[in-house]
Write a protein that holds these residues in place. Structure first.
Motif: not given
Length: 225
Positions: A92-97, A159-175, A184-188
């Protein structure tokens, strides 16, 4: 004033870092559960229909393998943007976790499916043959023999997948997905606040290390070879 005091006195770190960390953990946790629920059956299908599998089906294996390879070949940033209409339809939205869970899951399922397939291949063919001789059905062999014997490898794959998802989640902050990546993007980055950037990186590193340590420990405990 020490560097630690400077970090603690930063209003953004004190007020927004805990919430951003929680958002990252929530989106990664939900995405990880969905990835395992969808990716494990897909990996089992890839293994079962492959040459030498329980039910070799060249056509099915080729089609499923092609779809999985296409999913794995898409860069995550492009995938996020491409599935925005689907994300809006589902959440229902494209914003938020919550919205970020959709592309995270879609990106991780093919990756985990291949890892699960590899883990299942590591099971000794002799154990499968022994189960066949004892009259076990294909479904029972797949679940009670292959999955059970491949548990250490499957845990490592998770374990490998969860670690990859953490890095993906950081990229998801772009949208606008929220979490540590968005902070990190908005304030850092955009506001040139090095302290916020460093704090986000430290938290991500700590979370990744904790997940890796726990995953390795569980895999070793399940490995009875």
């Amino acid at each position: 004033m020490s560097w630690w005091d400077a970090l603690l006195e930063n209003d953004i770190i004190r007020e927004r870092l805990p919430l951003a960390t929680l958002e990252t953990l929530e989106m990664v946790a939900v995405s990880s559960v969905l990835t395992v629920l969808l990716g494990l059956p897909l990996g089992m299908l890839l293994h079962a229909t492959s040459p030498g599998g329980l039910t070799p089906q060249r056509t099915v294996a080729s089609v499923v393998g092609f779809v999985v390879n296409v999913g794995r070949s898409l860069p995550f940033v492009i995938l996020m943007i491409a599935v925005l209409p689907f994300t809006r339809w589902v959440v229902g939205t494209t914003l938020g976790w919550q919205a970020a869970v959709v592309p995270l899951t879609l990106g991780a399922v093919p990756f985990f499916a291949r890892l699960a397939e590899s883990a299942l291949r590591e099971v000794s063919p002799g154990k499968v043959e022994a189960a066949r001789v004892m009259g076990s059905t294909r479904g029972k062999i797949l679940g009670a023999v292959l999955v059970r014997e491949a548990l250490p490898g499957l845990v490592s794959a998770v374990t490998v997948t969860v670690v990859s998802l953490i890095s993906f989640s950081a990229m998801a902050g772009v949208i606008g997905a929220g979490g540590l990546g968005a902070l990190a993007i908005s304030y850092g980055y955009q506001r040139f606040d090095t302290a916020v950037m460093v704090a986000c990186i430290v938290v991500i590193v700590v979370v990744v290390q904790a997940i890796q340590v726990v995953g390795d420990a569980v895999a070793r405990r399940l490995d009875h070879r």
